[in-house]
Motif scaffolding. Structure first.
Motif, mmCIF file in Angstrom:
data_model
loop_
_atom_site.group_PDB
_atom_site.id
_atom_site.type_symbol
_atom_site.label_atom_id
_atom_site.label_comp_id
_atom_site.label_asym_id
_atom_site.label_seq_id
_atom_site.Cartn_x
_atom_site.Cartn_y
_atom_site.Cartn_z
ATOM 1 N N LEU A 2 9.289 4.965 -4.235
ATOM 2 C CA LEU A 2 8.832 6.327 -4.506
ATOM 3 C C LEU A 2 9.511 6.878 -5.755
ATOM 4 O O LEU A 2 8.880 7.549 -6.578
ATOM 5 C CB LEU A 2 9.124 7.221 -3.295
ATOM 6 N N TRP A 3 10.797 6.594 -5.920
ATOM 7 C CA TRP A 3 11.550 7.070 -7.081
ATOM 8 C C TRP A 3 11.044 6.447 -8.391
ATOM 9 O O TRP A 3 11.229 7.024 -9.465
ATOM 10 C CB TRP A 3 13.037 6.740 -6.909
ATOM 11 N N GLN A 4 10.414 5.294 -8.296
ATOM 12 C CA GLN A 4 9.915 4.635 -9.501
ATOM 13 C C GLN A 4 8.665 5.304 -10.059
ATOM 14 O O GLN A 4 8.260 5.004 -11.181
ATOM 15 C CB GLN A 4 9.635 3.154 -9.209
ATOM 16 N N GLY A 5 8.064 6.210 -9.279
ATOM 17 C CA GLY A 5 6.951 7.002 -9.780
ATOM 18 C C GLY A 5 5.619 6.287 -9.736
ATOM 19 O O GLY A 5 5.482 5.177 -9.231
ATOM 20 N N GLY A 6 4.591 6.974 -10.255
ATOM 21 C CA GLY A 6 3.261 6.408 -10.346
ATOM 22 C C GLY A 6 2.362 6.679 -9.163
ATOM 23 O O GLY A 6 1.203 6.254 -9.154
ATOM 24 N N ARG A 7 2.849 7.409 -8.169
ATOM 25 C CA ARG A 7 2.022 7.672 -7.000
ATOM 26 C C ARG A 7 1.111 8.861 -7.274
ATOM 27 O O ARG A 7 1.544 9.905 -7.746
ATOM 28 C CB ARG A 7 2.885 7.966 -5.774
ATOM 29 N N LYS A 8 -0.166 8.710 -6.960
ATOM 30 C CA LYS A 8 -1.120 9.793 -7.174
ATOM 31 C C LYS A 8 -0.902 10.903 -6.144
ATOM 32 O O LYS A 8 -0.514 10.619 -4.996
ATOM 33 C CB LYS A 8 -2.545 9.266 -7.084
ATOM 34 N N PRO A 9 -1.134 12.157 -6.536
ATOM 35 C CA PRO A 9 -0.882 13.268 -5.608
ATOM 36 C C PRO A 9 -1.636 13.147 -4.286
ATOM 37 O O PRO A 9 -1.113 13.520 -3.239
ATOM 38 C CB PRO A 9 -1.367 14.496 -6.396
ATOM 39 N N SER B 95 -2.564 2.334 -6.150
ATOM 40 C CA SER B 95 -2.836 3.736 -5.892
ATOM 41 C C SER B 95 -4.282 4.059 -6.170
ATOM 42 O O SER B 95 -4.898 4.872 -5.495
ATOM 43 C CB SER B 95 -1.923 4.612 -6.762
ATOM 44 N N ARG B 96 -4.847 3.420 -7.201
ATOM 45 C CA ARG B 96 -6.219 3.742 -7.576
ATOM 46 C C ARG B 96 -7.193 3.377 -6.479
ATOM 47 O O ARG B 96 -8.004 4.177 -6.044
ATOM 48 C CB ARG B 96 -6.571 2.987 -8.867
ATOM 49 N N SER B 97 -7.133 2.145 -5.990
ATOM 50 C CA SER B 97 -8.071 1.723 -4.960
ATOM 51 C C SER B 97 -7.777 2.379 -3.638
ATOM 52 O O SER B 97 -8.662 2.546 -2.812
ATOM 53 C CB SER B 97 -8.031 0.201 -4.803
ATOM 54 N N HIS C 70 0.843 -1.189 0.000
ATOM 55 C CA HIS C 70 0.000 0.000 0.000
ATOM 56 C C HIS C 70 0.884 1.246 0.000
ATOM 57 O O HIS C 70 1.833 1.349 0.788
ATOM 58 C CB HIS C 70 -0.910 -0.002 1.235
ATOM 59 N N PRO C 71 0.608 2.230 -0.871
ATOM 60 C CA PRO C 71 1.504 3.386 -0.989
ATOM 61 C C PRO C 71 1.571 4.282 0.237
ATOM 62 O O PRO C 71 2.527 5.038 0.375
ATOM 63 C CB PRO C 71 0.941 4.155 -2.202
ATOM 64 N N VAL C 72 0.584 4.216 1.132
ATOM 65 C CA VAL C 72 0.628 5.026 2.357
ATOM 66 C C VAL C 72 0.930 4.156 3.568
ATOM 67 O O VAL C 72 1.851 4.427 4.336
ATOM 68 C CB VAL C 72 -0.691 5.800 2.570
ATOM 69 N N GLN C 73 0.180 3.075 3.738
ATOM 70 C CA GLN C 73 0.352 2.237 4.922
ATOM 71 C C GLN C 73 1.768 1.663 5.027
ATOM 72 O O GLN C 73 2.299 1.497 6.120
ATOM 73 C CB GLN C 73 -0.676 1.106 4.906
ATOM 74 N N SER C 74 2.380 1.354 3.891
ATOM 75 C CA SER C 74 3.707 0.740 3.921
ATOM 76 C C SER C 74 4.746 1.645 4.562
ATOM 77 O O SER C 74 5.716 1.160 5.157
ATOM 78 C CB SER C 74 4.143 0.368 2.507
ATOM 79 N N SER C 75 4.563 2.955 4.483
ATOM 80 C CA SER C 75 5.535 3.878 5.078
ATOM 81 C C SER C 75 5.665 3.672 6.576
ATOM 82 O O SER C 75 6.738 3.872 7.153
ATOM 83 C CB SER C 75 5.139 5.332 4.792
#
Length: 340
Positions: free
Chosen positions: A126-133, A324-326, A75-80
């Motif tokens: 994060l450097w690989q991109g694709g994260r929604k704002p 990121s979408r879901s 998950h793009p947020v929870q994983s942090s």
């Protein structure tokens, strides 16, 4: 606990980090103001118990619900928040060190390697991109900035000052780069949804956690750079007070522990500066900040215990979204806030 409750989220390590940082604040206060040592011992034991319980609960989750834990890590947020596992262990090593140097040193070594490996992995994503704002939140500080600063402080505590300097450099330069990304997202995109607003509490931490690291690596009367870091931390605290009515549109969840690390580190830095010979306004600001931190952490503890007693501390079971979408929908945002 009701059967529809999920397993402990990885973000619960934020509770352990806040408790351990608060215990360290009391350790400094006892040393500076000669407060009752028994209080410090009680705080240390309580914080270590919280850390062990959360560590054990998350370890059990990894063993018995591995798919859920792996999905959370995607998950793009929870994983942090996974980075707070090593951070909490580094803080625990510092608390243990006066009583058991060798086990504390071993814990420091394992946690330092873990924070570096995990930070490189998550930051590389994060450097690989694709994260929604909408998924760019202060949580992105956690994989690199927080572990680097805390590992730097711990390294100094164990006498590895050169290593601490290297870690401090990684933390401070990562902080400056990431903050510009967060401010850009805040300024030009839609406001954070209510469920994610408590994550703004993380914004307080970098200048003052980094300030504690800087003081650990330097000596003598605090210099201009220490004042610069503390000044920015104080400004962030005032800014969060201005935003608090907006943030509090989200009902209390464990996510409000995002404030705890910065809330504990701000007076810790001020107290250590006074201990090192700082005079003037800092001498009267330090006790005020210490009192404020005790009140805020006390409120977090009481409200968290209330959620626990009522069976609402752990969010309802739901498979974490990996994309990121879901992750950008309202239900997912709510789960993130409840978790972390």
């Amino acid at each position: 606990m009701s059967s529809n409750r999920g397993r402990i989220p990885v973000a619960f390590f934020g509770i352990a980090v806040g408790a351990l940082a608060f215990a360290n604040l009391w350790r400094v206060a006892i040393r500076l103001w000669h407060l009752p040592a028994a209080i410090g011992g009680l705080m240390t034991v309580a914080a270590l118990v919280v850390w062990i319980v959360i560590l054990a609960a998350y370890g059990q989750k990894r063993l018995t619900h591995g798919a859920e834990a792996r999905a959370e890590m995607q998950h793009p947020v929870q994983s942090s928040f996974a980075a707070l596992g090593p951070v909490s262990s580094l803080l625990a090593a510092q608390l243990i060190e006066p009583y058991a140097h060798t086990p504390a040193l071993a814990l420091f070594g394992v946690a330092a390697v873990a924070q570096l490996a995990l930070g490189v992995y998550l930051h590389g994503r994060l450097w690989q991109g694709g994260r929604k704002p909408e998924l760019v939140t202060p949580a992105i500080y956690l994989p690199t900035v927080a572990p680097s600063f805390v590992a730097g402080t711990a390294a100094a505590a164990f006498g590895f000052h050169q290593l601490g300097g290297l870690l401090f450099g990684a933390g401070v330069l990562s902080w400056l780069a990431i903050e510009s990304l967060i401010l850009h997202r805040a300024a030009v995109h839609e406001p954070l949804p209510e469920a994610l607003r408590p994550l703004l509490g993380v914004q307080l931490a970098p200048p003052v956690v980094g300030g504690v690291t800087y003081l650990s690596l330097s000596s003598g009367t605090p210099d201009l750079f220490a004042l610069v870091l503390l000044g920015y931390g104080l400004y962030q605290a005032v800014l969060l007070l201005r935003l608090l009515p907006w943030i509090r549109q989200q009902a209390f969840t464990a996510g409000y522990w995002a404030f705890s690390f910065g809330v504990a580190a701000l007076p810790t830095m001020a107290l250590r500066m006074v201990e090192r010979g700082a005079t003037g306004p800092l001498e009267w600001a330090a006790p005020l900040l210490f009192i404020a931190a005790n009140l805020i952490i006390g409120i977090l503890v009481v409200k968290t215990l209330s959620l626990l007693v009522n069976g609402k501390l752990i969010p309802a079971a739901a498979a974490p979204a990996a994309s990121s979408r879901s992750a950008s929908d309202a239900p997912a945002a709510s789960r993130i806030a409840q978790a972390g």
